[in-house]
Write a protein that holds these residues in place. Structure first.
Motif, PDB file in Angstrom:
ATOM      1  N   HIS A  42       0.857  -1.191   0.000  1.00  0.00           N
ATOM      2  CA  HIS A  42       0.000   0.000   0.000  1.00  0.00           C
ATOM      3  C   HIS A  42       0.894   1.243   0.000  1.00  0.00           C
ATOM      4  CE1 HIS A  42      -3.122  -2.805   1.427  1.00  0.00           C
ATOM      5  NE2 HIS A  42      -2.152  -3.295   2.170  1.00  0.00           N
ATOM      6  N   PHE A  43       0.741   2.098  -1.010  1.00  0.00           N
ATOM      7  CA  PHE A  43       1.534   3.314  -1.143  1.00  0.00           C
ATOM      8  C   PHE A  43       0.643   4.538  -0.931  1.00  0.00           C
ATOM      9  CE2 PHE A  43       3.604   0.172  -3.808  1.00  0.00           C
ATOM     10  CZ  PHE A  43       4.958   0.403  -3.644  1.00  0.00           C
ATOM     11  N   ALA A  44       1.041   5.453  -0.047  1.00  0.00           N
ATOM     12  CA  ALA A  44       0.365   6.743   0.086  1.00  0.00           C
ATOM     13  C   ALA A  44       0.694   7.586  -1.149  1.00  0.00           C
ATOM     14  CB  ALA A  44       0.827   7.450   1.358  1.00  0.00           C
ATOM     15  N   PRO A  45      -0.088   8.624  -1.431  1.00  0.00           N
ATOM     16  CA  PRO A  45       0.204   9.460  -2.598  1.00  0.00           C
ATOM     17  C   PRO A  45       1.664   9.908  -2.626  1.00  0.00           C
ATOM     18  CG  PRO A  45      -1.914  10.068  -1.695  1.00  0.00           C
ATOM     19  CD  PRO A  45      -1.294   9.099  -0.721  1.00  0.00           C
ATOM     20  N   GLY A  46       2.310   9.695  -3.781  1.00  0.00           N
ATOM     21  CA  GLY A  46       3.692  10.088  -3.974  1.00  0.00           C
ATOM     22  C   GLY A  46       4.727   9.119  -3.430  1.00  0.00           C
ATOM     23  N   ALA A  47       4.330   8.131  -2.653  1.00  0.00           N
ATOM     24  CA  ALA A  47       5.280   7.170  -2.075  1.00  0.00           C
ATOM     25  C   ALA A  47       5.725   6.179  -3.153  1.00  0.00           C
ATOM     26  CB  ALA A  47       4.648   6.428  -0.909  1.00  0.00           C
ATOM     27  N   HIS A  48       6.964   5.697  -3.036  1.00  0.00           N
ATOM     28  CA  HIS A  48       7.478   4.768  -4.041  1.00  0.00           C
ATOM     29  C   HIS A  48       8.695   4.030  -3.499  1.00  0.00           C
ATOM     30  CE1 HIS A  48      10.711   7.659  -4.854  1.00  0.00           C
ATOM     31  NE2 HIS A  48       9.767   8.572  -4.782  1.00  0.00           N
ATOM     32  N   THR A  49       9.093   3.006  -4.226  1.00  0.00           N
ATOM     33  CA  THR A  49      10.274   2.234  -3.878  1.00  0.00           C
ATOM     34  C   THR A  49      11.531   2.988  -4.285  1.00  0.00           C
ATOM     35  OG1 THR A  49      10.501   1.107  -6.009  1.00  0.00           O
ATOM     36  CG2 THR A  49       9.025   0.085  -4.383  1.00  0.00           C
ATOM     37  N   ALA A  50      12.670   2.525  -3.796  1.00  0.00           N
ATOM     38  CA  ALA A  50      13.969   2.912  -4.344  1.00  0.00           C
ATOM     39  C   ALA A  50      14.195   2.050  -5.591  1.00  0.00           C
ATOM     40  CB  ALA A  50      15.069   2.661  -3.305  1.00  0.00           C
ATOM     41  N   GLU A  64      -5.778  -1.153  -6.589  1.00  0.00           N
ATOM     42  CA  GLU A  64      -6.520   0.095  -6.346  1.00  0.00           C
ATOM     43  C   GLU A  64      -5.647   1.284  -6.707  1.00  0.00           C
ATOM     44  OE1 GLU A  64      -9.261  -0.657  -2.495  1.00  0.00           O
ATOM     45  OE2 GLU A  64      -7.107  -0.579  -2.087  1.00  0.00           O
ATOM     46  N   GLY A  65      -6.295   2.347  -7.140  1.00  0.00           N
ATOM     47  CA  GLY A  65      -5.615   3.612  -7.355  1.00  0.00           C
ATOM     48  C   GLY A  65      -4.844   3.670  -8.658  1.00  0.00           C
ATOM     49  N   GLY A  82      -6.289  -2.837 -12.113  1.00  0.00           N
ATOM     50  CA  GLY A  82      -6.545  -3.807 -13.172  1.00  0.00           C
ATOM     51  C   GLY A  82      -5.341  -4.100 -14.043  1.00  0.00           C
ATOM     52  N   ASP A  83      -4.341  -3.207 -14.051  1.00  0.00           N
ATOM     53  CA  ASP A  83      -3.136  -3.424 -14.851  1.00  0.00           C
ATOM     54  C   ASP A  83      -2.228  -4.447 -14.169  1.00  0.00           C
ATOM     55  OD1 ASP A  83      -4.028  -1.453 -16.576  1.00  0.00           O
ATOM     56  OD2 ASP A  83      -2.559   0.051 -15.936  1.00  0.00           O
ATOM     57  N   THR A  84      -1.512  -5.225 -14.987  1.00  0.00           N
ATOM     58  CA  THR A  84      -0.507  -6.159 -14.501  1.00  0.00           C
ATOM     59  C   THR A  84       0.807  -5.842 -15.198  1.00  0.00           C
ATOM     60  OG1 THR A  84      -2.170  -7.869 -14.126  1.00  0.00           O
ATOM     61  CG2 THR A  84       0.122  -8.601 -14.274  1.00  0.00           C
ATOM     62  N   VAL A  85       1.884  -5.783 -14.421  1.00  0.00           N
ATOM     63  CA  VAL A  85       3.206  -5.430 -14.935  1.00  0.00           C
ATOM     64  C   VAL A  85       4.151  -6.605 -14.702  1.00  0.00           C
ATOM     65  CG1 VAL A  85       5.131  -3.798 -14.732  1.00  0.00           C
ATOM     66  CG2 VAL A  85       2.779  -3.016 -14.266  1.00  0.00           C
ATOM     67  N   TRP A  86       4.860  -7.030 -15.752  1.00  0.00           N
ATOM     68  CA  TRP A  86       5.917  -8.037 -15.623  1.00  0.00           C
ATOM     69  C   TRP A  86       7.246  -7.312 -15.720  1.00  0.00           C
ATOM     70  CZ3 TRP A  86       8.321 -12.020 -14.026  1.00  0.00           C
ATOM     71  CH2 TRP A  86       9.453 -12.502 -14.680  1.00  0.00           C
ATOM     72  N   GLY A  98       0.891   7.423  -7.687  1.00  0.00           N
ATOM     73  CA  GLY A  98       0.928   8.724  -8.347  1.00  0.00           C
ATOM     74  C   GLY A  98       0.904   9.828  -7.295  1.00  0.00           C
ATOM     75  N   PRO A  99       1.054  11.068  -7.715  1.00  0.00           N
ATOM     76  CA  PRO A  99       1.178  12.166  -6.757  1.00  0.00           C
ATOM     77  C   PRO A  99      -0.102  12.501  -5.996  1.00  0.00           C
ATOM     78  CG  PRO A  99       1.150  13.006  -8.992  1.00  0.00           C
ATOM     79  CD  PRO A  99       1.204  11.511  -9.105  1.00  0.00           C
ATOM     80  N   ARG A 100      -1.277  12.095  -6.510  1.00  0.00           N
ATOM     81  CA  ARG A 100      -2.535  12.519  -5.878  1.00  0.00           C
ATOM     82  C   ARG A 100      -3.444  11.375  -5.452  1.00  0.00           C
ATOM     83  NH1 ARG A 100      -1.397  15.744 -10.079  1.00  0.00           N
ATOM     84  NH2 ARG A 100      -2.745  14.621 -11.500  1.00  0.00           N
ATOM     85  N   THR A 101      -2.942  10.148  -5.491  1.00  0.00           N
ATOM     86  CA  THR A 101      -3.813   9.028  -5.137  1.00  0.00           C
ATOM     87  C   THR A 101      -3.019   7.916  -4.453  1.00  0.00           C
ATOM     88  OG1 THR A 101      -5.369   7.375  -6.004  1.00  0.00           O
ATOM     89  CG2 THR A 101      -3.542   7.963  -7.425  1.00  0.00           C
ATOM     90  N   PHE A 102      -3.689   7.185  -3.588  1.00  0.00           N
ATOM     91  CA  PHE A 102      -3.107   5.969  -3.034  1.00  0.00           C
ATOM     92  C   PHE A 102      -3.030   4.926  -4.147  1.00  0.00           C
ATOM     93  CE2 PHE A 102      -4.493   8.050   0.771  1.00  0.00           C
ATOM     94  CZ  PHE A 102      -3.643   7.608   1.766  1.00  0.00           C
ATOM     95  N   MET A 103      -2.156   3.935  -3.963  1.00  0.00           N
ATOM     96  CA  MET A 103      -2.073   2.820  -4.902  1.00  0.00           C
ATOM     97  C   MET A 103      -1.729   1.573  -4.114  1.00  0.00           C
ATOM     98  SD  MET A 103       0.010   0.641  -6.912  1.00  0.00           S
ATOM     99  CE  MET A 103       1.640   1.332  -7.110  1.00  0.00           C
ATOM    100  N   THR A 104      -2.447   0.494  -4.411  1.00  0.00           N
ATOM    101  CA  THR A 104      -2.189  -0.802  -3.792  1.00  0.00           C
ATOM    102  C   THR A 104      -1.944  -1.818  -4.893  1.00  0.00           C
ATOM    103  OG1 THR A 104      -3.617  -0.277  -1.912  1.00  0.00           O
ATOM    104  CG2 THR A 104      -3.149  -2.597  -2.300  1.00  0.00           C
ATOM    105  N   HIS A 105      -0.896  -2.617  -4.726  1.00  0.00           N
ATOM    106  CA  HIS A 105      -0.651  -3.695  -5.686  1.00  0.00           C
ATOM    107  C   HIS A 105      -0.240  -4.971  -4.973  1.00  0.00           C
ATOM    108  CE1 HIS A 105       3.714  -3.554  -5.269  1.00  0.00           C
ATOM    109  NE2 HIS A 105       3.838  -2.369  -5.846  1.00  0.00           N
TER     110      HIS A 105
END
Length: 131
Positions: A42-50, A64-65, A82-86, A98-105
């Motif tokens: 679960h990523f808060a808006p703007g959060a990301h991995t290194a 989601e998101g 709905g997108d899947t990334v390999w 993204g900068p304005r929305t949460f995202m869960t994968h």
């Protein structure tokens, strides 16, 4: 067959590997000989991995998101529910909200023979996030 009814507690993503607020839920870590690992992230808006890579690649399924993914040398790609990334084995990349929305994968990886799943690199530079 084994049914897991109680999972470990949600853990916050460590600052050395993530920028911003990120939480990880361990979904599946079956016993050997399986090397499957699955996490709900679960990523808060703007959060990301290194920047990082995986010895056997990674599958991300966006639940989601909206988010972003980028492979080293490539353009930032926008992803949504709905997108899947390999991501290919050994491919340096980062991903997050993204900068304005949460995202869960869901993140699925296969551990190497020594049990490692990820090699972590540097944090993502601001200019890379907006490339």
């Amino acid at each position: 067959m084994h049914i897991t009814r109680q999972r470990p507690a949600t853990e916050q993503g460590p600052a050395e590997n993530f920028t911003g607020a990120v939480w990880l839920d361990e979904i599946a870590v079956p016993p050997a000989p399986s090397r499957l690992r699955m996490f709900n992230v679960h990523f808060a808006p703007g959060a990301h991995t290194a920047w990082h890579h995986h010895p056997h690649g990674q599958v991300l399924h966006i639940l989601e998101g909206e988010g972003r993914v980028q492979r080293r040398g490539g353009a930032v790609e926008h992803v949504r529910a709905g997108d899947t990334v390999w991501i290919a084995p050994g491919e340096w990349h980062w991903h997050g909200a993204g900068p304005r929305t949460f995202m869960t994968h869901l993140a699925v990886v296969e551990a190497a023979g020594d049990g490692t799943t990820t090699e972590w690199g540097a944090h993502v530079a601001d200019e890379d996030q907006h490339a």
